[in-house]
Structures are given as C-alpha cells and as structure tokens.
Design a protein around this motif. Structure first.
Motif, PDB file in Angstrom:
ATOM      1  N   GLU A  21      -2.768 -27.903 -15.375  1.00 30.18           N
ATOM      2  CA  GLU A  21      -3.345 -28.440 -14.148  1.00 30.18           C
ATOM      3  C   GLU A  21      -2.279 -29.041 -13.244  1.00 30.18           C
ATOM      4  N   LEU A  22      -1.199 -29.544 -13.839  1.00 33.31           N
ATOM      5  CA  LEU A  22      -0.127 -30.109 -13.044  1.00 33.31           C
ATOM      6  C   LEU A  22       0.536 -29.050 -12.168  1.00 33.31           C
ATOM      7  N   PHE A  23       0.670 -27.844 -12.689  1.00 35.75           N
ATOM      8  CA  PHE A  23       1.231 -26.759 -11.887  1.00 35.75           C
ATOM      9  C   PHE A  23       0.376 -26.499 -10.658  1.00 35.75           C
ATOM     10  N   PHE A  24      -0.935 -26.443 -10.837  1.00 35.28           N
ATOM     11  CA  PHE A  24      -1.824 -26.179  -9.708  1.00 35.28           C
ATOM     12  C   PHE A  24      -1.847 -27.336  -8.714  1.00 35.28           C
ATOM     13  N   ILE A  25      -1.751 -28.558  -9.223  1.00 38.38           N
ATOM     14  CA  ILE A  25      -1.735 -29.717  -8.328  1.00 38.38           C
ATOM     15  C   ILE A  25      -0.461 -29.740  -7.509  1.00 38.38           C
ATOM     16  N   LEU A  26       0.673 -29.497  -8.155  1.00 32.16           N
ATOM     17  CA  LEU A  26       1.939 -29.474  -7.417  1.00 32.16           C
ATOM     18  C   LEU A  26       1.976 -28.330  -6.411  1.00 32.16           C
ATOM     19  N   THR A  27       1.397 -27.203  -6.779  1.00 36.21           N
ATOM     20  CA  THR A  27       1.341 -26.075  -5.848  1.00 36.21           C
ATOM     21  C   THR A  27       0.464 -26.402  -4.647  1.00 36.21           C
ATOM     22  N   GLN A  33      -1.369 -24.838  -0.615  1.00 34.51           N
ATOM     23  CA  GLN A  33      -2.444 -23.995  -1.109  1.00 34.51           C
ATOM     24  C   GLN A  33      -3.622 -24.895  -1.464  1.00 34.51           C
ATOM     25  N   PHE A  34      -4.808 -24.310  -1.476  1.00 33.82           N
ATOM     26  CA  PHE A  34      -6.009 -25.085  -1.756  1.00 33.82           C
ATOM     27  C   PHE A  34      -6.258 -25.179  -3.252  1.00 33.82           C
ATOM     28  N   PHE A  38     -11.898 -28.363  -9.451  1.00 31.45           N
ATOM     29  CA  PHE A  38     -12.005 -29.776  -9.801  1.00 31.45           C
ATOM     30  C   PHE A  38     -12.751 -29.994 -11.107  1.00 31.45           C
ATOM     31  N   GLY A  39     -13.579 -29.057 -11.513  1.00 29.24           N
ATOM     32  CA  GLY A  39     -14.252 -29.163 -12.805  1.00 29.24           C
ATOM     33  C   GLY A  39     -13.257 -29.089 -13.949  1.00 29.24           C
ATOM     34  N   PHE A  40     -12.319 -28.169 -13.859  1.00 26.36           N
ATOM     35  CA  PHE A  40     -11.284 -28.071 -14.887  1.00 26.36           C
ATOM     36  C   PHE A  40     -10.361 -29.288 -14.854  1.00 26.36           C
ATOM     37  N   LEU A  41     -10.131 -29.832 -13.681  1.00 26.97           N
ATOM     38  CA  LEU A  41      -9.321 -31.041 -13.570  1.00 26.97           C
ATOM     39  C   LEU A  41     -10.004 -32.214 -14.272  1.00 26.97           C
ATOM     40  N   PHE A  42     -11.315 -32.317 -14.129  1.00 28.14           N
ATOM     41  CA  PHE A  42     -12.063 -33.376 -14.800  1.00 28.14           C
ATOM     42  C   PHE A  42     -12.019 -33.194 -16.312  1.00 28.14           C
ATOM     43  N   ILE A  43     -12.145 -31.952 -16.779  1.00 28.51           N
ATOM     44  CA  ILE A  43     -12.061 -31.682 -18.225  1.00 28.51           C
ATOM     45  C   ILE A  43     -10.666 -32.010 -18.738  1.00 28.51           C
ATOM     46  N   ALA A  44      -9.639 -31.652 -17.973  1.00 27.31           N
ATOM     47  CA  ALA A  44      -8.261 -31.980 -18.367  1.00 27.31           C
ATOM     48  C   ALA A  44      -8.059 -33.493 -18.402  1.00 27.31           C
ATOM     49  N   PHE A  45      -8.704 -34.213 -17.479  1.00 26.94           N
ATOM     50  CA  PHE A  45      -8.606 -35.671 -17.487  1.00 26.94           C
ATOM     51  C   PHE A  45      -9.278 -36.262 -18.722  1.00 26.94           C
ATOM     52  N   LEU A  46     -10.420 -35.717 -19.121  1.00 24.87           N
ATOM     53  CA  LEU A  46     -11.078 -36.189 -20.340  1.00 24.87           C
ATOM     54  C   LEU A  46     -10.230 -35.895 -21.576  1.00 24.87           C
ATOM     55  N   ALA A  90       8.512 -32.023 -12.899  1.00 25.37           N
ATOM     56  CA  ALA A  90       8.582 -32.047 -11.431  1.00 25.37           C
ATOM     57  C   ALA A  90       9.964 -31.608 -10.961  1.00 25.37           C
ATOM     58  N   ALA A  91      11.019 -32.001 -11.664  1.00 24.13           N
ATOM     59  CA  ALA A  91      12.370 -31.546 -11.315  1.00 24.13           C
ATOM     60  C   ALA A  91      12.511 -30.047 -11.563  1.00 24.13           C
ATOM     61  N   PHE A  92      11.951 -29.568 -12.673  1.00 29.72           N
ATOM     62  CA  PHE A  92      11.972 -28.128 -12.950  1.00 29.72           C
ATOM     63  C   PHE A  92      11.217 -27.354 -11.877  1.00 29.72           C
TER      64      PHE A  92
END
Length: 146
Positions: A21-27, A33-34, A38-46, A90-92
């Motif tokens: 999910e971090l890759f998609f958020i940074l992208t 990009q949009f 958010f459903g998968f983000l919530f599952i990843a947060f849990l 993030a540096a990578f």
C-alpha cells in the motif's frame, strides 16, 4: 532477548504489512495518480495494528520474565522501528521511480518523507505501547496477593 535485535527486527513485520500500500500511496502523492482502493488501505491498517501489537507483546513477555520492569520505551521503539524501513523505502522510491534532479525538490521530498516517517513512528509506537500496557495489566490482574 537482546534489545537491539528486538528493535531492529521488530520493525520488519509492521513495515511488511503496509509495504504494498505504501507504493500506491507514494505513487498517488508524488506522481499525480489517483488512489481508489481505500478498502484495501483500511484492511492494511488493521493488519498493521495487529502486527504491531503482536510484535511488541512477545518481547514484553520476555522482558517481564527477566524481571526487567523498564519495558516502556524499549517496546515503543520496537514497533516504532518500522519507521527506519519506511524511510529507507522512501529513499529507494526516490532513486528508482522519481526523476527529480533539482536539489531543492529532493530536499522537499525527503523533508516531507521525514515528517511522514515521524508520524508513522508515533502511530506504530503508540499501538505497540498500548498493546503491551493492556497485556501487562491483563496478566498482572490475575495475580493474587494473600
């Protein structure tokens, strides 16, 4: 258990829970990009919450078995150490995906990622601390002193 080993290894699993999910958020933040999932983000947060709680309860138990009552900050750092991996990723990401040439833009990127990493440190450290606080209250509430 060695505290340095616990701190360094303790951050790998929480970071692994949010790695994809971090890759998609940074992208979505840096490449305009949009972000729709958010459903998968919530599952990843849990999953992050559960992973941080579990990764700190085990060293907490070992510290309490060795009669080390100063577990507070070491376990905050154990789950909070995932921030190191987040900043390294993030540096990578900066060097592999972004085409930033100007030093001011690079400084801006790393400044924002440092702030985001600090926020992630506070989040994961707090989750780990409260999990261990709940755990110690639970196991010591059943001890009877007669």
């Amino acid at each position: 258990m060695n505290p340095v080993f616990s701190i360094l290894i303790g951050g790998i699993l929480p970071f692994g829970a949010v790695f994809v999910e971090l890759f998609f958020i940074l992208t979505s933040i840096w490449l305009q990009q949009f972000y729709y999932i958010f459903g998968f983000l919530f599952i990843a947060f849990l999953i992050l919450i559960v992973t941080c709680a579990q990764i700190t309860i085990v060293p907490c138990y070992f510290q309490l078995c060795s009669e080390d009552y100063l577990w507070w900050w070491m376990l905050y750092l154990t789950s909070g150490s995932s921030t190191v991996y987040l900043f390294l990723y993030a540096a990578f990401y900066f060097f592999t995906k972004l085409e930033i040439i100007k030093p001011v833009s690079g400084l801006l990127y790393f400044g924002y990622m440092l702030i985001a990493s600090y926020a992630f440190f506070v989040l994961t450290g707090t989750i780990g601390f409260y999990a261990c606080f709940w755990f110690t209250r639970l196991i010591y509430s059943s001890v009877k002193i007669d």
